[in-house]
Every structure is written in C-alpha cells, then in structure tokens.
Design a protein around this motif. Structure first.
Motif, short mmCIF file in Angstrom:
data_model
loop_
_atom_site.label_atom_id
_atom_site.label_comp_id
_atom_site.label_asym_id
_atom_site.label_seq_id
_atom_site.Cartn_x
_atom_site.Cartn_y
_atom_site.Cartn_z
N VAL A 146 -2.15 9.85 1.96
CA VAL A 146 -2.69 9.07 0.85
C VAL A 146 -2.63 7.58 1.16
N ASP A 147 -1.58 7.15 1.86
CA ASP A 147 -1.39 5.74 2.22
C ASP A 147 -1.30 5.67 3.74
N ILE A 148 -2.37 5.20 4.41
CA ILE A 148 -2.37 5.22 5.87
C ILE A 148 -1.33 4.28 6.48
N ALA A 149 -0.81 3.34 5.70
CA ALA A 149 0.27 2.49 6.21
C ALA A 149 1.52 3.31 6.50
N ARG A 150 1.63 4.51 5.94
CA ARG A 150 2.76 5.39 6.23
C ARG A 150 2.78 5.83 7.69
N LEU A 151 1.64 5.75 8.37
CA LEU A 151 1.58 6.12 9.78
C LEU A 151 2.31 5.11 10.67
N LEU A 152 2.47 3.89 10.19
CA LEU A 152 3.18 2.86 10.94
C LEU A 152 4.68 3.12 10.98
N PRO A 153 5.36 2.61 12.00
CA PRO A 153 6.82 2.73 12.02
C PRO A 153 7.44 1.94 10.86
N SER A 154 8.58 2.42 10.38
CA SER A 154 9.22 1.79 9.21
C SER A 154 9.58 0.33 9.47
N GLY A 155 9.83 -0.05 10.69
CA GLY A 155 10.14 -1.45 11.01
C GLY A 155 8.93 -2.36 11.01
N GLU A 156 7.73 -1.78 10.98
CA GLU A 156 6.49 -2.55 11.03
C GLU A 156 5.86 -2.80 9.67
#
Length: 192
Positions: free
Chosen positions: A58-68
């Motif tokens: 639903v949120d493609i930013a979730r694909l990024l590493p948590s530190g990013e």
C-alpha cells in the motif's frame, strides 16, 4: 504493506502459517492488485501444489530500508514477507525501475521481477491496456512458471494455456470491442 491472512483475500495465497512460499506475487496499485489476485487464483487452480504468497504493498516507501525512510522496513521484516531466495513477481502501476530502485539493497533483489507501465496502448478496453503493458494475469502466471526453478518443464501446458488466453483476448477484443466476459466478470466472481 499487507500479507493476507485467513479470511482476508483468502483465495489469493496460502495462509501465513502454511509452508514457505515457492513464489511471491506482489502488487501496488488497484489494477495490478486485481491482476495479481486473478493470477494467484489461476495458479491455485492450475498448479495447486505451488505455495504462493500474495503481498499487497500500500505504501511503496515500505520497500526502503528502515534507516532510509521513516516508513521503511528492516531487512528482517522485508525478508519475512518477500523471502531472501524465492522469486518475486511484482505488478506495479508505475514504471518498474522505481520498485527496483527502492529494493535494490535487499537480499533477494536478484530474484525480483517487476511488471509495470511501458507506455504502450491506445484508446481500447481496460484489460487490453493491461495486456499491452504485459501486466495481465496471464503474463503474471507465465512469469511464475518461468521463474520458479523446475517449473518450466512441469508446467509447459499451463504456460501454453496462458499464451492461448492472451491470443483469445486479442481476437475477442478486435471482434467485439469489449473485454472477454471471463475477464470483465472476474471482479464479481472474486467477491463471492
């Protein structure tokens, strides 16, 4: 991001407490989600022994590493959904390169195959636009067959059925000017 549980999209993939998946079908966007759900249904029908996990992003930013990014996932969470070593067929309503850019540092990135917008199509039916961009359910099933090790030979007849369905679609739409009933009615069937 959502990994379906029993009762929610239960027809889409195997339950979370089931076996490790052989393949992950992932999606982001309304039309890609519809096509992934239809592809999962086709896989379950034609290849019932294959364990499929469906992940709706639903949120493609979730694909990024948590530190990013504040919405990003840890590597542990990401691998828990997408696995570190299984093929992932990802249907996206935008340009495929964006998903690759977001996930390129992930362990299983080399197993990630993204289908998305290719700027192909004209005034036509909704499903024909999806077929023109190789984002349709039949193409997604063919991607599963092509990417799961050892499945290409075992499932050659199923792959041919998917190719034939795309050809039937092409002929039907040129003759009738509308999508095939099996495609147009699918969303109503899936809700039953």
């Amino acid at each position: 991001m959502h990994c379906p549980r029993r009762g929610e999209l239960g027809r889409a993939g195997n339950p979370e407490d089931g076996p490790e998946p052989d393949v992950v079908l992932a999606c982001a966007g309304d039309v890609p989600t519809q096509e992934v759900l239809a592809a999962a249904q086709l896989v379950r029908h034609h290849l019932p022994d294959l364990a499929v996990r469906v992940v709706n992003v639903v949120d493609i930013a979730r694909l990024l590493p948590s530190g990013e990014h504040p919405h990003g996932m840890s590597d542990f969470e990401y691998d828990g959904l997408f696995t570190a070593d299984k093929p992932v067929v990802f249907a996206y309503h935008g340009y495929p390169w964006l998903i690759h850019r977001l996930a390129y540092r992930r362990t299983g990135h080399r197993h990630l195959h993204v289908r998305g917008y290719k700027e192909i199509g004209t005034t036509t039916t909704p499903f024909d636009m999806v077929v023109g961009n190789d984002l349709d359910r039949y193409r997604l099933v063919m991607d599963v067959i092509d990417r799961v090790p050892g499945l290409a030979v075992r499932a050659a007849a199923v792959r041919q059925r998917m190719e034939d369905a795309r050809l039937r679609h092409h002929a039907y739409i040129r003759e009738h000017g509308v999508d095939m009933p099996e495609v147009a009615d699918w969303t109503w069937e899936a809700r039953r």
